[in-house]
Write a protein that holds these residues in place. Structure first.
Motif, PDB file in Angstrom:
ATOM      1  N   PRO A 298      10.827  13.803   1.925  1.00  0.00           N
ATOM      2  CA  PRO A 298      11.207  12.423   1.607  1.00  0.00           C
ATOM      3  C   PRO A 298      12.400  12.408   0.654  1.00  0.00           C
ATOM      4  N   PRO A 299      13.267  11.425   0.787  1.00  0.00           N
ATOM      5  CA  PRO A 299      14.429  11.368  -0.100  1.00  0.00           C
ATOM      6  C   PRO A 299      14.020  11.300  -1.566  1.00  0.00           C
ATOM      7  N   VAL A 300      14.741  12.011  -2.403  1.00  0.00           N
ATOM      8  CA  VAL A 300      14.530  11.917  -3.838  1.00  0.00           C
ATOM      9  C   VAL A 300      15.494  10.885  -4.400  1.00  0.00           C
ATOM     10  N   ASP A 301      15.262  10.479  -5.616  1.00  0.00           N
ATOM     11  CA  ASP A 301      16.057   9.392  -6.202  1.00  0.00           C
ATOM     12  C   ASP A 301      17.454   9.886  -6.547  1.00  0.00           C
ATOM     13  N   GLU A 302      18.376   9.705  -5.599  1.00  0.00           N
ATOM     14  CA  GLU A 302      19.761  10.086  -5.813  1.00  0.00           C
ATOM     15  C   GLU A 302      20.613   8.823  -5.884  1.00  0.00           C
ATOM     16  N   LYS A 303      21.312   8.649  -6.999  1.00  0.00           N
ATOM     17  CA  LYS A 303      22.170   7.479  -7.174  1.00  0.00           C
ATOM     18  C   LYS A 303      21.397   6.185  -6.933  1.00  0.00           C
ATOM     19  N   ASN A 304      20.177   6.160  -7.446  1.00  0.00           N
ATOM     20  CA  ASN A 304      19.327   4.969  -7.420  1.00  0.00           C
ATOM     21  C   ASN A 304      18.942   4.528  -5.999  1.00  0.00           C
ATOM     22  N   THR A 305      18.787   5.491  -5.101  1.00  0.00           N
ATOM     23  CA  THR A 305      18.302   5.141  -3.770  1.00  0.00           C
ATOM     24  C   THR A 305      17.295   6.174  -3.296  1.00  0.00           C
ATOM     25  N   LEU A 306      16.323   5.711  -2.517  1.00  0.00           N
ATOM     26  CA  LEU A 306      15.323   6.590  -1.917  1.00  0.00           C
ATOM     27  C   LEU A 306      15.409   6.489  -0.403  1.00  0.00           C
ATOM     28  N   HIS A 307      16.581   6.160   0.093  1.00  0.00           N
ATOM     29  CA  HIS A 307      16.758   5.930   1.528  1.00  0.00           C
ATOM     30  C   HIS A 307      17.873   6.813   2.072  1.00  0.00           C
ATOM     31  N   LYS A 308      17.589   7.489   3.198  1.00  0.00           N
ATOM     32  CA  LYS A 308      18.600   8.289   3.881  1.00  0.00           C
ATOM     33  C   LYS A 308      18.532   8.026   5.386  1.00  0.00           C
ATOM     34  N   VAL A 309      19.636   8.286   6.046  1.00  0.00           N
ATOM     35  CA  VAL A 309      19.711   8.156   7.498  1.00  0.00           C
ATOM     36  C   VAL A 309      20.254   9.455   8.067  1.00  0.00           C
ATOM     37  N   PHE A 310      19.632   9.927   9.163  1.00  0.00           N
ATOM     38  CA  PHE A 310      20.062  11.175   9.805  1.00  0.00           C
ATOM     39  C   PHE A 310      20.286  10.973  11.292  1.00  0.00           C
ATOM     40  N   ASN A 311      21.340  11.585  11.808  1.00  0.00           N
ATOM     41  CA  ASN A 311      21.480  11.747  13.253  1.00  0.00           C
ATOM     42  C   ASN A 311      20.526  12.846  13.712  1.00  0.00           C
ATOM     43  N   ILE A 312      19.847  12.605  14.828  1.00  0.00           N
ATOM     44  CA  ILE A 312      19.123  13.689  15.502  1.00  0.00           C
ATOM     45  C   ILE A 312      19.627  13.718  16.938  1.00  0.00           C
ATOM     46  N   GLY A 313      20.563  14.614  17.187  1.00  0.00           N
ATOM     47  CA  GLY A 313      21.175  14.735  18.500  1.00  0.00           C
ATOM     48  C   GLY A 313      21.422  16.192  18.841  1.00  0.00           C
ATOM     49  N   ASN A 314      21.810  16.412  20.065  1.00  0.00           N
ATOM     50  CA  ASN A 314      21.996  17.777  20.534  1.00  0.00           C
ATOM     51  C   ASN A 314      23.322  18.381  20.079  1.00  0.00           C
ATOM     52  N   ASN A 315      24.276  17.518  19.644  1.00  0.00           N
ATOM     53  CA  ASN A 315      25.568  17.996  19.156  1.00  0.00           C
ATOM     54  C   ASN A 315      26.339  18.736  20.253  1.00  0.00           C
ATOM     55  N   ASN A 316      26.031  18.358  21.511  1.00  0.00           N
ATOM     56  CA  ASN A 316      26.689  19.032  22.641  1.00  0.00           C
ATOM     57  C   ASN A 316      26.735  18.063  23.824  1.00  0.00           C
ATOM     58  N   PRO A 317      27.579  17.038  23.748  1.00  0.00           N
ATOM     59  CA  PRO A 317      27.543  15.987  24.768  1.00  0.00           C
ATOM     60  C   PRO A 317      27.939  16.486  26.156  1.00  0.00           C
ATOM     61  N   GLU A 318      27.355  15.820  27.165  1.00  0.00           N
ATOM     62  CA  GLU A 318      27.611  16.171  28.552  1.00  0.00           C
ATOM     63  C   GLU A 318      28.298  15.010  29.263  1.00  0.00           C
ATOM     64  N   LYS A 319      29.313  15.331  30.073  1.00  0.00           N
ATOM     65  CA  LYS A 319      29.921  14.316  30.915  1.00  0.00           C
ATOM     66  C   LYS A 319      28.901  13.861  31.954  1.00  0.00           C
ATOM     67  N   LEU A 320      28.950  12.591  32.275  1.00  0.00           N
ATOM     68  CA  LEU A 320      27.931  12.001  33.134  1.00  0.00           C
ATOM     69  C   LEU A 320      27.817  12.713  34.479  1.00  0.00           C
TER      70      LEU A 320
ATOM     71  N   PHE B 206       0.871  -1.174   0.000  1.00  0.00           N
ATOM     72  CA  PHE B 206       0.000   0.000   0.000  1.00  0.00           C
ATOM     73  C   PHE B 206       0.912   1.230   0.000  1.00  0.00           C
ATOM     74  N   PRO B 207       1.390   1.625  -1.173  1.00  0.00           N
ATOM     75  CA  PRO B 207       2.449   2.641  -1.285  1.00  0.00           C
ATOM     76  C   PRO B 207       2.175   3.901  -0.465  1.00  0.00           C
ATOM     77  N   VAL B 208       3.224   4.401   0.156  1.00  0.00           N
ATOM     78  CA  VAL B 208       3.148   5.580   1.012  1.00  0.00           C
ATOM     79  C   VAL B 208       4.033   6.686   0.443  1.00  0.00           C
ATOM     80  N   GLU B 209       3.751   7.910   0.872  1.00  0.00           N
ATOM     81  CA  GLU B 209       4.580   9.040   0.444  1.00  0.00           C
ATOM     82  C   GLU B 209       5.928   9.036   1.133  1.00  0.00           C
ATOM     83  N   HIS B 210       5.958   8.543   2.372  1.00  0.00           N
ATOM     84  CA  HIS B 210       7.201   8.574   3.126  1.00  0.00           C
ATOM     85  C   HIS B 210       7.109   7.625   4.315  1.00  0.00           C
ATOM     86  N   LEU B 211       8.137   6.827   4.495  1.00  0.00           N
ATOM     87  CA  LEU B 211       8.300   6.001   5.686  1.00  0.00           C
ATOM     88  C   LEU B 211       9.472   6.553   6.486  1.00  0.00           C
TER      89      LEU B 211
END
Length: 343
Positions: free
Chosen positions: A248-270, A126-131
């Motif tokens: 949604p990813p566009v067809d770049e180099k025959n792929t429609l899949h991307k991965v992203f980090n979602i982080g604060n980019n500012n780590p804290e010592k424990l 059941f095709p979707v616009e974005h997963l």
């Protein structure tokens, strides 16, 4: 960003809707006028009453429909796809927790592998616009190079949980290639905030304080400065997801899949993180709070450090998480004291 005018007729299928991230995402979408179909099995990995509270908060929206079920049940998943024909799927259902994967590996195989396969099959039939789907910073394992970048090798997971999340990325990439499913993996970095998960350290530390127990500080308290985390506030996570939904990813180099980090980019010592949490709880209670502490070695499966590069995220959606750990933890401790009526 999600626009209620253009998206109000779209159907968003959110798995794990009673979970921490799933709840906050569903609530945000519903507040924008979108229709959300939520699926959750309400398992007892942690306090089910928290999940029920989240669902009660969502039930006030007429455009929310909840289905109790498990993504590992193929008939259930396919029935939802067939009935509701979702435009966008956000798969946040998973068996969470690194340490628990040592005790109950079956749960991870069923939910994180079989369940995710069923979601992919739904998107294929059941095709979707974005997963979009939850991956994890744990896929980086014990990588020494920091900050972690999406192009880094992630072939050496040190927990079954991490292995299942890496497998999800491979499965999504394959399905995107074979069946032209636009898909985006979300490598979350230590998400925290109100109505969060009681198995997470910040929540357990506060629980321990009110139960007059010592908090367990692993890796012997970070005194060698080699244990730190990239803590990311829940509102930043939700804003990032919503911006990515619209791209949604566009067809770049025959792929429609991307991965992203979602982080604060500012780590804290424990230990610094613990000091801030003590200070925030002191503010919430109007009295000084000092946790009792026991120092222990790092546990099997735990990684010593997480630190997200978010260059790719900024490039694609012009977004950078910006909630400070002080502000985020203060919101959490205020919520905790109100929710449990502790003053």
């Amino acid at each position: 960003m999600i626009d209620s005018k253009s998206d109000k007729n779209k159907v968003f299928f959110v798995t794990g809707a009673a979970g921490f991230i799933g709840y906050h995402l569903s609530k945000s979408l519903l507040e924008k006028g979108c229709k959300v179909i939520g699926l959750d099995n309400l398992n007892d990995y942690y306090d089910v009453s928290l999940k029920k509270t989240r669902l009660e908060n969502l039930s006030i929206f007429e455009s929310f429909e909840f289905i109790k079920g498990d993504i590992s049940e193929k008939e259930t998943v396919m029935g939802i796809f067939s009935k509701y024909r979702p435009h966008t799927v956000i798969n946040l259902a998973a068996q969470a927790g690194v340490r628990y994967s040592l005790e109950n590996p079956d749960a991870y195989i069923q939910s994180n592998l079989v369940g995710f396969y069923n979601v992919l099959e739904g998107c294929r039939n059941f095709p979707v616009e974005h997963l979009l789907y939850a991956s994890s910073s744990s896929v980086y394992g014990t990588n020494k190079k920091v900050p972690f970048e999406e192009t880094d090798m992630v072939d050496n997971p040190i927990s079954l949980y991490a292995a299942t999340k890496k497998s999800n990325e491979l499965m999504a990439n394959t399905y995107s290639h074979l069946y032209k499913i636009p898909s985006t993996g979300l490598r979350f970095f230590t998400v925290y905030g109100p109505l969060g998960r009681p198995d997470m350290a910040y929540f357990k530390f506060v629980d321990s304080y009110f139960s007059n127990r010592e908090i367990q500080v692993f890796n012997n308290g970070d005194f060698n400065n080699d244990l730190y985390r990239d803590f990311t506030y829940i509102d930043d996570i939700i804003q990032g997801i919503e911006l990515l939904i619209e791209k949604p990813p566009v067809d770049e180099k025959n792929t429609l899949h991307k991965v992203f980090n979602i982080g604060n980019n500012n780590p804290e010592k424990l230990m610094h993180f613990i000091e801030i949490l003590e200070r925030c709880l002191s503010n919430s209670l109007n009295r000084e709070v000092v946790f009792k502490k026991s120092f222990e070695p790092i546990k099997p499966g735990d990684v010593p450090a997480t630190y997200a590069s978010i260059d790719l995220l900024q490039k694609n959606i012009k977004f950078k998480p910006d909630t400070s750990i002080e502000n985020g933890l203060q919101k959490f401790t205020n919520w905790y004291c109100d929710y449990y009526n502790l003053k």
